[in-house]
Design an enzyme around this catalytic site. Structure first.
Site, PDB file in Angstrom:
ATOM      1  N   HIS A 112      -3.604  -0.883  -8.088  1.00  0.00           N
ATOM      2  CA  HIS A 112      -2.815   0.172  -8.734  1.00  0.00           C
ATOM      3  C   HIS A 112      -3.364   1.562  -8.430  1.00  0.00           C
ATOM      4  CE1 HIS A 112       0.667   0.572 -11.138  1.00  0.00           C
ATOM      5  NE2 HIS A 112       0.119   0.787 -12.313  1.00  0.00           N
TER       6      HIS A 112
ATOM      7  N   ASN B 274       0.932   5.932 -16.363  1.00  0.00           N
ATOM      8  CA  ASN B 274       2.233   6.001 -17.029  1.00  0.00           C
ATOM      9  C   ASN B 274       2.644   7.408 -17.429  1.00  0.00           C
ATOM     10  OD1 ASN B 274       2.113   3.272 -16.709  1.00  0.00           O
ATOM     11  ND2 ASN B 274       2.172   2.762 -18.891  1.00  0.00           N
TER      12      ASN B 274
ATOM     13  N   ASP C  52       1.146   2.697  -5.022  1.00  0.00           N
ATOM     14  CA  ASP C  52       1.103   1.283  -4.660  1.00  0.00           C
ATOM     15  C   ASP C  52       2.475   0.634  -4.731  1.00  0.00           C
ATOM     16  OD1 ASP C  52       0.530   1.826  -7.574  1.00  0.00           O
ATOM     17  OD2 ASP C  52       0.881  -0.337  -7.704  1.00  0.00           O
TER      18      ASP C  52
ATOM     19  N   ASN D 140       5.928   2.575 -13.062  1.00  0.00           N
ATOM     20  CA  ASN D 140       5.861   3.468 -14.221  1.00  0.00           C
ATOM     21  C   ASN D 140       5.400   4.879 -13.876  1.00  0.00           C
ATOM     22  OD1 ASN D 140       6.819   1.602 -16.075  1.00  0.00           O
ATOM     23  ND2 ASN D 140       4.786   0.788 -16.507  1.00  0.00           N
TER      24      ASN D 140
END
Length: 203
Positions: free
Chosen positions: A35, A82, A107, A128
């Protein structure tokens, strides 16, 4: 992970024209996770081009450099994934940088490790960080570079556990070439050559 320093690039006069934003999470425990591919990618830019992403402003760590002949802020939002849009909007509003000059690097589980894909604009695709940026900019009209991190090893594998897992050492080697190509792509995009970048590097 990387160690390829060169001389520090000079900075063009005037205000920044572009943002190159790598997405990730700031805690050290996330540093080599899938991530955090955006963070790893812009860190590679810094190591290859000889600058440091360490100034703190706009809820981000950033560097003010010249890429592709254009002044560009290379950013790592510190808001956690996020809420990435908060940092991007704050900086974009301050310098009046339009969405089409904001390059987001992140990613993508639909691409294998060692692959990348450049898009001119588009939906969040379930990511997100991109969802937050679209919400805060009120636009999806920004280029993005997707870094392949591979799909879940099996359908029952928890997606969160997968994207927060570390890259294996053999995967890290594959990423280096992708990061180099991403740097070249950013330079082309800042020079209004996104079609050329897509033709060269889209997997």
């Amino acid at each position: 992970m990387f160690n390829r320093f060169r001389k520090v690039p000079s900075v063009s006069a005037g205000k920044p024209e572009f943002l190159a934003v790598g997405l990730g999470n700031p805690d050290k425990k996330y540093s080599l996770t899938r991530h955090n591919s955006g963070f790893l990618c812009v860190d590679s830019f810094a190591e290859k081009e000889g600058f440091q992403i360490k100034k703190l402003k706009f809820k981000s760590l950033y560097a003010d450099v010249t890429l592709g002949g254009h002044r560009c802020l290379v950013m790592k939002p510190q808001t956690y994934m996020n809420n990435s849009g908060q940092a991007v909007k704050e900086c974009a509003d301050f310098y009046k940088i339009p969405p089409e000059n904001i390059i987001i690097i992140f990613d993508d589980i639909s691409l294998e490790v060692g692959k990348m894909r450049i898009k001119r604009k588009g939906s969040d695709g379930g990511h997100n960080g991109i969802k937050s940026i679209i919400y805060h900019l009120n636009s999806d009209n920004f280029p993005r570079i997707k870094i392949g991190v591979g799909s879940k090893p099996n359908p029952d594998y928890d997606l969160k556990d997968w994207v927060l897992s570390n890259f294996a050492s053999d995967e890290q080697k594959k990423l280096l070439e992708v990061f180099d190509h991403s740097l070249d792509a950013v330079k082309l995009i800042t020079d209004d050559k996104i079609d050329e970048a897509m033709n060269l590097y889209n997997s």
